[in-house]
Design a protein around this motif. Structure first.
Motif, PDB file in Angstrom:
ATOM      1  N   GLY A  35      34.727  60.801  54.760  1.00  0.00           N
ATOM      2  CA  GLY A  35      35.404  61.256  53.547  1.00  0.00           C
ATOM      3  C   GLY A  35      36.805  60.712  53.428  1.00  0.00           C
ATOM      4  N   GLU A  36      37.564  61.379  52.604  1.00  0.00           N
ATOM      5  CA  GLU A  36      38.954  60.994  52.383  1.00  0.00           C
ATOM      6  C   GLU A  36      39.788  61.281  53.621  1.00  0.00           C
ATOM      7  OE1 GLU A  36      40.101  59.454  49.598  1.00  0.00           O
ATOM      8  OE2 GLU A  36      37.976  59.393  49.074  1.00  0.00           O
ATOM      9  N   GLY A  37      40.873  60.566  53.767  1.00  0.00           N
ATOM     10  CA  GLY A  37      41.783  60.785  54.875  1.00  0.00           C
ATOM     11  C   GLY A  37      42.543  62.090  54.720  1.00  0.00           C
ATOM     12  N   THR A  38      42.897  62.712  55.834  1.00  0.00           N
ATOM     13  CA  THR A  38      43.641  63.972  55.805  1.00  0.00           C
ATOM     14  C   THR A  38      45.033  63.823  56.409  1.00  0.00           C
ATOM     15  OG1 THR A  38      42.736  64.664  57.941  1.00  0.00           O
ATOM     16  CG2 THR A  38      41.506  65.320  55.967  1.00  0.00           C
ATOM     17  N   ILE A  39      45.409  62.604  56.742  1.00  0.00           N
ATOM     18  CA  ILE A  39      46.719  62.348  57.347  1.00  0.00           C
ATOM     19  C   ILE A  39      47.528  61.503  56.378  1.00  0.00           C
ATOM     20  CG2 ILE A  39      47.943  61.247  59.253  1.00  0.00           C
ATOM     21  CD1 ILE A  39      45.417  61.776  60.966  1.00  0.00           C
ATOM     22  N   ALA A  40      48.689  62.008  56.017  1.00  0.00           N
ATOM     23  CA  ALA A  40      49.584  61.287  55.104  1.00  0.00           C
ATOM     24  C   ALA A  40      50.908  61.059  55.811  1.00  0.00           C
ATOM     25  CB  ALA A  40      49.777  62.087  53.818  1.00  0.00           C
ATOM     26  N   GLN A  41      50.931  60.074  56.697  1.00  0.00           N
ATOM     27  CA  GLN A  41      52.146  59.736  57.438  1.00  0.00           C
ATOM     28  C   GLN A  41      52.312  58.231  57.467  1.00  0.00           C
ATOM     29  OE1 GLN A  41      52.787  61.328  61.345  1.00  0.00           O
ATOM     30  NE2 GLN A  41      51.997  63.333  60.825  1.00  0.00           N
ATOM     31  N   ASP A  42      53.561  57.795  57.518  1.00  0.00           N
ATOM     32  CA  ASP A  42      53.821  56.370  57.696  1.00  0.00           C
ATOM     33  C   ASP A  42      53.178  55.921  59.008  1.00  0.00           C
ATOM     34  OD1 ASP A  42      55.277  56.228  55.379  1.00  0.00           O
ATOM     35  OD2 ASP A  42      57.216  56.414  56.371  1.00  0.00           O
ATOM     36  N   GLY A  43      52.592  54.751  58.986  1.00  0.00           N
ATOM     37  CA  GLY A  43      51.968  54.214  60.183  1.00  0.00           C
ATOM     38  C   GLY A  43      50.486  54.517  60.281  1.00  0.00           C
ATOM     39  N   TYR A  44      49.963  55.303  59.330  1.00  0.00           N
ATOM     40  CA  TYR A  44      48.533  55.639  59.353  1.00  0.00           C
ATOM     41  C   TYR A  44      47.823  54.949  58.193  1.00  0.00           C
ATOM     42  CZ  TYR A  44      44.126  58.137  59.246  1.00  0.00           C
ATOM     43  OH  TYR A  44      42.786  58.440  59.251  1.00  0.00           O
ATOM     44  N   VAL A  45      46.696  54.317  58.498  1.00  0.00           N
ATOM     45  CA  VAL A  45      45.866  53.667  57.490  1.00  0.00           C
ATOM     46  C   VAL A  45      44.461  54.248  57.614  1.00  0.00           C
ATOM     47  CG1 VAL A  45      44.909  51.474  56.678  1.00  0.00           C
ATOM     48  CG2 VAL A  45      47.210  51.545  57.694  1.00  0.00           C
ATOM     49  N   HIS A  46      43.936  54.763  56.494  1.00  0.00           N
ATOM     50  CA  HIS A  46      42.605  55.391  56.525  1.00  0.00           C
ATOM     51  C   HIS A  46      41.578  54.509  55.835  1.00  0.00           C
ATOM     52  CE1 HIS A  46      39.759  58.653  56.918  1.00  0.00           C
ATOM     53  NE2 HIS A  46      39.321  58.305  55.723  1.00  0.00           N
ATOM     54  N   THR A  47      40.385  54.490  56.411  1.00  0.00           N
ATOM     55  CA  THR A  47      39.239  53.810  55.816  1.00  0.00           C
ATOM     56  C   THR A  47      38.082  54.788  55.773  1.00  0.00           C
ATOM     57  OG1 THR A  47      39.941  51.668  56.691  1.00  0.00           O
ATOM     58  CG2 THR A  47      37.629  51.873  56.041  1.00  0.00           C
ATOM     59  N   SER A  48      37.460  54.922  54.608  1.00  0.00           N
ATOM     60  CA  SER A  48      36.273  55.772  54.482  1.00  0.00           C
ATOM     61  C   SER A  48      35.046  54.918  54.769  1.00  0.00           C
ATOM     62  CB  SER A  48      36.171  56.350  53.069  1.00  0.00           C
ATOM     63  OG  SER A  48      37.256  57.201  52.817  1.00  0.00           O
ATOM     64  N   LEU A  49      34.273  55.329  55.778  1.00  0.00           N
ATOM     65  CA  LEU A  49      33.043  54.610  56.098  1.00  0.00           C
ATOM     66  C   LEU A  49      32.123  55.498  56.923  1.00  0.00           C
ATOM     67  CD1 LEU A  49      32.895  53.336  59.296  1.00  0.00           C
ATOM     68  CD2 LEU A  49      34.853  52.151  58.406  1.00  0.00           C
ATOM     69  N   ASP A  50      30.875  55.100  56.972  1.00  0.00           N
ATOM     70  CA  ASP A  50      29.858  55.810  57.732  1.00  0.00           C
ATOM     71  C   ASP A  50      29.557  54.993  58.983  1.00  0.00           C
ATOM     72  OD1 ASP A  50      27.532  57.004  58.761  1.00  0.00           O
ATOM     73  OD2 ASP A  50      26.749  57.443  56.762  1.00  0.00           O
ATOM     74  N   LEU A  51      29.815  55.559  60.152  1.00  0.00           N
ATOM     75  CA  LEU A  51      29.636  54.833  61.414  1.00  0.00           C
ATOM     76  C   LEU A  51      28.183  54.470  61.698  1.00  0.00           C
ATOM     77  CD1 LEU A  51      32.121  56.772  63.697  1.00  0.00           C
ATOM     78  CD2 LEU A  51      32.419  54.517  62.686  1.00  0.00           C
ATOM     79  N   ARG A  52      27.250  55.055  60.975  1.00  0.00           N
ATOM     80  CA  ARG A  52      25.847  54.693  61.160  1.00  0.00           C
ATOM     81  C   ARG A  52      25.527  53.339  60.539  1.00  0.00           C
ATOM     82  NH1 ARG A  52      23.420  60.136  58.789  1.00  0.00           N
ATOM     83  NH2 ARG A  52      25.161  59.696  57.407  1.00  0.00           N
ATOM     84  N   GLU A  53      26.453  52.805  59.741  1.00  0.00           N
ATOM     85  CA  GLU A  53      26.267  51.500  59.097  1.00  0.00           C
ATOM     86  C   GLU A  53      27.026  50.443  59.896  1.00  0.00           C
ATOM     87  OE1 GLU A  53      27.137  51.621  54.919  1.00  0.00           O
ATOM     88  OE2 GLU A  53      26.280  53.629  54.751  1.00  0.00           O
ATOM     89  N   GLU A  54      26.305  49.741  60.750  1.00  0.00           N
ATOM     90  CA  GLU A  54      26.924  48.768  61.654  1.00  0.00           C
ATOM     91  C   GLU A  54      27.756  47.729  60.919  1.00  0.00           C
ATOM     92  OE1 GLU A  54      25.742  45.437  64.998  1.00  0.00           O
ATOM     93  OE2 GLU A  54      24.252  46.949  64.445  1.00  0.00           O
TER      94      GLU A  54
END
Length: 95
Positions: A35-54
């Protein structure tokens, strides 16, 4: 030089706390969750993806390496296991 940390499952629990810990240490953190990222801090980059998809995971790793030039720490926190499998699993099933 700041360390580049990649963590799976950063939306909650251990993965989120690990990301916050590494951020507090001055690291650049790339995290993912379905889902969406829950961390909003400098230095953090979020990617939404499903780890079951290699292919999605491989693409994410390529993107991080392209952006940062390296990965210093890989924290594999998230995963998927069907709950019913835990009940029927034998010691021979564990690798």
């Amino acid at each position: 030089m700041e360390r580049v940390v990649v963590i799976s499952g950063t939306s909650k629990g251990i993965g989120r706390e690990a990301a916050l810990h590494f951020l507090a240490q001055g690291c650049k953190v790339h995290g993912c969750s379905r889902g969406e990222g829950t961390i909003a801090q400098d230095g953090y980059v979020h990617t939404s993806l499903d780890l079951r998809e290699e292919s999605a995971v491989r693409g994410w790793m390529r993107d991080v390496k392209r952006q940062e030039g390296r990965i210093d720490v890989l924290f594999c926190n998230a995963g998927y296991a069907p709950a019913d499998r835990l009940v029927t699993m034998t010691s021979g099933d564990v690798v």
